[in-house]
Design a protein around this motif. Sequence first.
Motif, PDB file in Angstrom:
ATOM      1  N   TYR A  65      -9.538   0.347   3.369  1.00 39.93           N
ATOM      2  CA  TYR A  65      -9.097   0.200   1.985  1.00 39.93           C
ATOM      3  C   TYR A  65     -10.152   0.614   0.960  1.00 39.93           C
ATOM      4  O   TYR A  65     -10.074   0.243  -0.203  1.00 39.93           O
TER       5      TYR A  65
ATOM      6  N   ARG B 149       1.533  -7.220   4.195  1.00 34.53           N
ATOM      7  CA  ARG B 149       0.801  -6.009   3.833  1.00 34.53           C
ATOM      8  C   ARG B 149       1.023  -5.743   2.354  1.00 34.53           C
ATOM      9  O   ARG B 149       2.153  -5.832   1.874  1.00 34.53           O
TER      10      ARG B 149
ATOM     11  N   SER C   6      -1.066  -0.694   0.878  1.00 36.12           N
ATOM     12  CA  SER C   6      -1.391  -0.449   2.285  1.00 36.12           C
ATOM     13  C   SER C   6      -0.164  -0.008   3.056  1.00 36.12           C
ATOM     14  O   SER C   6      -0.256   0.738   4.014  1.00 36.12           O
TER      15      SER C   6
ATOM     16  N   LEU D  83      -5.759  -9.883   9.535  1.00 31.54           N
ATOM     17  CA  LEU D  83      -6.329 -11.013   8.797  1.00 31.54           C
ATOM     18  C   LEU D  83      -5.811 -12.362   9.298  1.00 31.54           C
ATOM     19  O   LEU D  83      -6.503 -13.369   9.175  1.00 31.54           O
TER      20      LEU D  83
HETATM   21  P1  ADP Z   1      -3.271  -4.485   7.854  1.00 28.72           P
HETATM   22  O1  ADP Z   1      -4.588  -3.988   7.385  1.00 28.72           O
HETATM   23  O2  ADP Z   1      -2.914  -4.086   9.228  1.00 28.72           O
HETATM   24  O3  ADP Z   1      -2.157  -4.206   6.891  1.00 28.72           O
HETATM   25  P2  ADP Z   1      -4.363  -7.197   7.604  1.00 28.72           P
HETATM   26  O4  ADP Z   1      -3.779  -8.496   8.067  1.00 28.72           O
HETATM   27  O5  ADP Z   1      -5.710  -6.848   8.134  1.00 28.72           O
HETATM   28  O6  ADP Z   1      -3.305  -6.081   7.954  1.00 28.72           O
HETATM   29  O7  ADP Z   1      -4.419  -7.218   6.016  1.00 28.72           O
HETATM   30  C1  ADP Z   1      -3.284  -7.634   5.283  1.00 28.72           C
HETATM   31  C2  ADP Z   1      -3.228  -6.939   3.924  1.00 28.72           C
HETATM   32  O8  ADP Z   1      -4.315  -7.393   3.111  1.00 28.72           O
HETATM   33  C3  ADP Z   1      -3.401  -5.432   3.991  1.00 28.72           C
HETATM   34  O9  ADP Z   1      -2.182  -4.782   4.232  1.00 28.72           O
HETATM   35  C4  ADP Z   1      -3.951  -5.116   2.600  1.00 28.72           C
HETATM   36  O10 ADP Z   1      -2.886  -5.081   1.654  1.00 28.72           O
HETATM   37  C5  ADP Z   1      -4.782  -6.346   2.272  1.00 28.72           C
HETATM   38  N1  ADP Z   1      -6.220  -6.118   2.546  1.00 28.72           N
HETATM   39  C6  ADP Z   1      -6.944  -6.597   3.591  1.00 28.72           C
HETATM   40  N2  ADP Z   1      -8.243  -6.258   3.496  1.00 28.72           N
HETATM   41  C7  ADP Z   1      -8.369  -5.558   2.347  1.00 28.72           C
HETATM   42  C8  ADP Z   1      -9.476  -4.939   1.663  1.00 28.72           C
HETATM   43  N3  ADP Z   1     -10.723  -4.992   2.140  1.00 28.72           N
HETATM   44  N4  ADP Z   1      -9.209  -4.301   0.487  1.00 28.72           N
HETATM   45  C9  ADP Z   1      -7.960  -4.264  -0.019  1.00 28.72           C
HETATM   46  N5  ADP Z   1      -6.868  -4.824   0.569  1.00 28.72           N
HETATM   47  C10 ADP Z   1      -7.079  -5.469   1.735  1.00 28.72           C
END
Ligand code: ADP
Length: 255
Positions: A162, A205, A209, A221
């Motif tokens: 990201y 998400r 993303s 996450l």
């Molecule tokens: P994924 O990355 O597979 O979509 P995650 O559970 O890791 O799933 O993250 C959930 C959502 O949180 C992501 O889709 C994104 O919208 C947001 N996100 C997570 N980390 C970041 C980051 N470092 N910067 C911006 N958005 C983030």
Amino acid sequence: YECVKNIKADTKEIYELAISIEELARQLSEQEQLRKRLSNDISHELRSPLAVLRSQIEALIDGVLEPTEERLARLNDEIVRMTKLINDLNELVTIESEHLQLKIMKINLAEELSTSIDGFIPLMESKGIQLIHESESEIYINGDKDRLKQIFVNLLTNAYKYTNEGGIIKVILTKNEDEAIIRFIDTGIGIKKGDLSYVFQRFYRGDESRSRKTGGAGIGLSIVKELVKAHDGIITVDSEIGKGSIFTIKFKLSQ
Ligand code: ADP
């Protein structure tokens, strides 16, 4: 056991037993609800990519579509993505159902962070992202090496995914009187204020993303959150859209 509870017997044990059975029943029903929700989520997540695959393959069989190399490669990518999704889900189920056995030992956090961060250097360089690591030394916690690595790798992967080219990612380890504090700071796309409380939920998400070609399914996450919880730690996030995000983890220091 309702009736058992009502008996004013001299047997205090029976009463206590009834209470524990009640507690057990409550836990079982909670687990059952969790299991149902999870299986609903799983079928929902797998149904649409499967439907797409199926219709494409049917079209190939019927000769409506040409089996070009590019088309077959795309189908293969989709299968790889679904396989990863199934593996991630498996991982999440294991963690959520508390079958997770931590191999606890005394961990030097600066060292563990270095190991995880080093693995990311080539990837970050390829995207022109500056990766900065600042750790105070001699910070110890009790934890599971592999699981901690999984936490760090997931957060670094997100920071990488990201953050646009030329951005900065910082990992900072400090401590206060009784906690180790690790911050993962990026100058990436950020998260909307209204979304902040949802990012740790599985399958969540952000809009941005979803449109990115990063291939995630919103599970990373939730795995991180469960793993941090299993270590008696807490994870929080702060972010500003267009500016970047900060994920902060706090673990109790090892005595
Ligand atoms: P994924 O990355 O597979 O979509 P995650 O559970 O890791 O799933 O993250 C959930 C959502 O949180 C992501 O889709 C994104 O919208 C947001 N996100 C997570 N980390 C970041 C980051 N470092 N910067 C911006 N958005 C983030």
